[in-house]
Design a protein around this motif. Sequence first.
Motif, short mmCIF file in Angstrom:
data_model
loop_
_atom_site.label_atom_id
_atom_site.label_comp_id
_atom_site.label_asym_id
_atom_site.label_seq_id
_atom_site.Cartn_x
_atom_site.Cartn_y
_atom_site.Cartn_z
N SER A 170 -10.85 6.44 13.26
CA SER A 170 -9.58 7.05 12.84
C SER A 170 -8.66 6.04 12.19
O SER A 170 -7.90 6.35 11.28
N LEU A 171 -8.73 4.78 12.68
CA LEU A 171 -7.87 3.74 12.13
C LEU A 171 -8.13 3.53 10.65
O LEU A 171 -7.21 3.23 9.88
N TYR A 172 -9.39 3.68 10.23
CA TYR A 172 -9.73 3.44 8.83
C TYR A 172 -9.09 4.46 7.88
O TYR A 172 -9.09 4.27 6.67
N GLN A 173 -8.56 5.55 8.43
CA GLN A 173 -7.81 6.48 7.58
C GLN A 173 -6.48 5.87 7.14
O GLN A 173 -5.85 6.34 6.19
N TYR A 174 -6.04 4.82 7.87
CA TYR A 174 -4.74 4.20 7.61
C TYR A 174 -4.86 2.80 7.02
O TYR A 174 -4.06 2.41 6.17
N PHE A 175 -5.85 2.02 7.48
CA PHE A 175 -6.03 0.65 7.02
C PHE A 175 -7.51 0.39 6.77
O PHE A 175 -8.34 0.63 7.64
N ARG A 176 -7.82 -0.13 5.58
CA ARG A 176 -9.21 -0.35 5.21
C ARG A 176 -9.80 -1.60 5.85
O ARG A 176 -11.01 -1.71 6.00
N SER A 177 -8.93 -2.58 6.20
CA SER A 177 -9.41 -3.86 6.71
C SER A 177 -8.29 -4.54 7.49
O SER A 177 -7.14 -4.10 7.46
N SER A 178 -8.65 -5.64 8.16
CA SER A 178 -7.64 -6.43 8.87
C SER A 178 -6.60 -6.98 7.90
O SER A 178 -5.41 -7.05 8.21
N GLU A 179 -7.04 -7.37 6.72
CA GLU A 179 -6.11 -7.89 5.71
C GLU A 179 -5.13 -6.81 5.28
O GLU A 179 -3.93 -7.07 5.14
N ASP A 180 -5.62 -5.61 5.11
CA ASP A 180 -4.77 -4.47 4.75
C ASP A 180 -3.72 -4.23 5.84
O ASP A 180 -2.54 -4.01 5.56
N LEU A 181 -4.14 -4.33 7.10
CA LEU A 181 -3.23 -4.15 8.22
C LEU A 181 -2.17 -5.24 8.25
O LEU A 181 -0.98 -4.97 8.45
N LEU A 182 -2.56 -6.51 8.04
CA LEU A 182 -1.59 -7.61 8.03
C LEU A 182 -0.58 -7.45 6.90
O LEU A 182 0.62 -7.69 7.09
N ASN A 183 -1.05 -7.04 5.73
CA ASN A 183 -0.13 -6.81 4.62
C ASN A 183 0.88 -5.71 4.97
O ASN A 183 2.07 -5.83 4.66
N ALA A 184 0.40 -4.66 5.64
CA ALA A 184 1.30 -3.58 6.04
C ALA A 184 2.32 -4.07 7.06
O ALA A 184 3.49 -3.67 7.04
N LEU A 185 1.89 -4.97 7.96
CA LEU A 185 2.81 -5.54 8.93
C LEU A 185 3.91 -6.35 8.25
O LEU A 185 5.09 -6.25 8.61
N VAL A 186 3.52 -7.15 7.27
CA VAL A 186 4.50 -7.95 6.53
C VAL A 186 5.51 -7.02 5.86
O VAL A 186 6.73 -7.25 5.92
N GLU A 187 5.01 -5.97 5.23
CA GLU A 187 5.89 -5.04 4.52
C GLU A 187 6.77 -4.24 5.48
O GLU A 187 7.78 -3.68 5.07
N ASP A 188 6.40 -4.21 6.75
CA ASP A 188 7.18 -3.50 7.76
C ASP A 188 8.24 -4.40 8.38
O ASP A 188 9.38 -3.99 8.57
N VAL A 189 7.88 -5.64 8.71
CA VAL A 189 8.77 -6.54 9.46
C VAL A 189 10.02 -6.89 8.66
O VAL A 189 11.15 -6.76 9.15
N PHE A 190 9.84 -7.35 7.43
CA PHE A 190 10.99 -7.86 6.67
C PHE A 190 12.00 -6.79 6.30
O PHE A 190 13.21 -6.99 6.50
N PRO A 191 11.58 -5.63 5.79
CA PRO A 191 12.59 -4.60 5.48
C PRO A 191 13.33 -4.10 6.71
O PRO A 191 14.51 -3.78 6.63
N ARG A 192 12.65 -4.03 7.87
CA ARG A 192 13.33 -3.58 9.09
C ARG A 192 14.41 -4.57 9.49
O ARG A 192 15.48 -4.18 9.97
N TRP A 193 14.15 -5.85 9.30
CA TRP A 193 15.15 -6.88 9.60
C TRP A 193 16.37 -6.67 8.71
O TRP A 193 17.50 -6.62 9.18
N SER A 194 16.13 -6.56 7.41
CA SER A 194 17.23 -6.37 6.46
C SER A 194 18.02 -5.11 6.77
O SER A 194 19.26 -5.12 6.73
N ALA A 195 17.31 -4.04 7.10
CA ALA A 195 17.99 -2.77 7.40
C ALA A 195 18.83 -2.89 8.66
O ALA A 195 19.95 -2.35 8.73
N GLY A 196 18.35 -3.61 9.66
CA GLY A 196 19.11 -3.79 10.89
C GLY A 196 20.40 -4.55 10.66
O GLY A 196 21.47 -4.19 11.17
#
Length: 198
Positions: free
Chosen positions: A50-76
């Motif tokens: 089921s996870l592969y429906q969201y992330f194709r690889s570990s690298e894809d997941l890490l990139n998504a994490l990066v894109e999640d962490v920084f904007p959330r900081w700015s928004a806060g």
Amino acid sequence: MPRIRASTVAEHRAAQHRALLDAARQILAETGRPPTLTRVAERAGLARPSLYQYFRSSEDLLNALVEDVFPRWSAGVAAAMDAAATPGDRVLAYVLTNFELISEGEHALATVLAEVAPGDTVAEQSRAMHRQLLEPLVRALRDLGVSAVPETAEMINAIVFAGSRLIESGTDLQTVWESARALLEPFVRTAGTTVRPS
């Protein structure tokens, strides 16, 4: 973790995506190493296929994490500044909220991501976040009537950086905040009214 329920397929997918990111964040914060897709799926309560429906690889997941962490900081930070009553209070909110996020481990998470994420993704996101963070600070300083806005913003960021090092080395948040406020409060209460040296 129980199955996430939502009223629409889109809401369900968004909730699953969020659960996977949160699981990856937790594992990364705990271990300091890139999480495997298997561990992330287990932590989020999903089957690995089921996870592969969201992330194709570990690298894809890490990139998504990066894109999640920084904007959330700015928004806060932006939300805390927007809630402040005066330009001076907005400057203080900028500093305090950065300290709070650092205390909650967001900065440490960003640092770990910088070490493990592939390519230039982290550097690009970090530059974008710092630009976004500076915009409300610059506006607040202009509203205060500060004449040297870029230089003053850099000095305030130096205080944030010094505070972040203290917090991450074990100094409690309240002590760091009280020290920073003692430095900044006289400035924000008198900015725009002081005479510049000739």
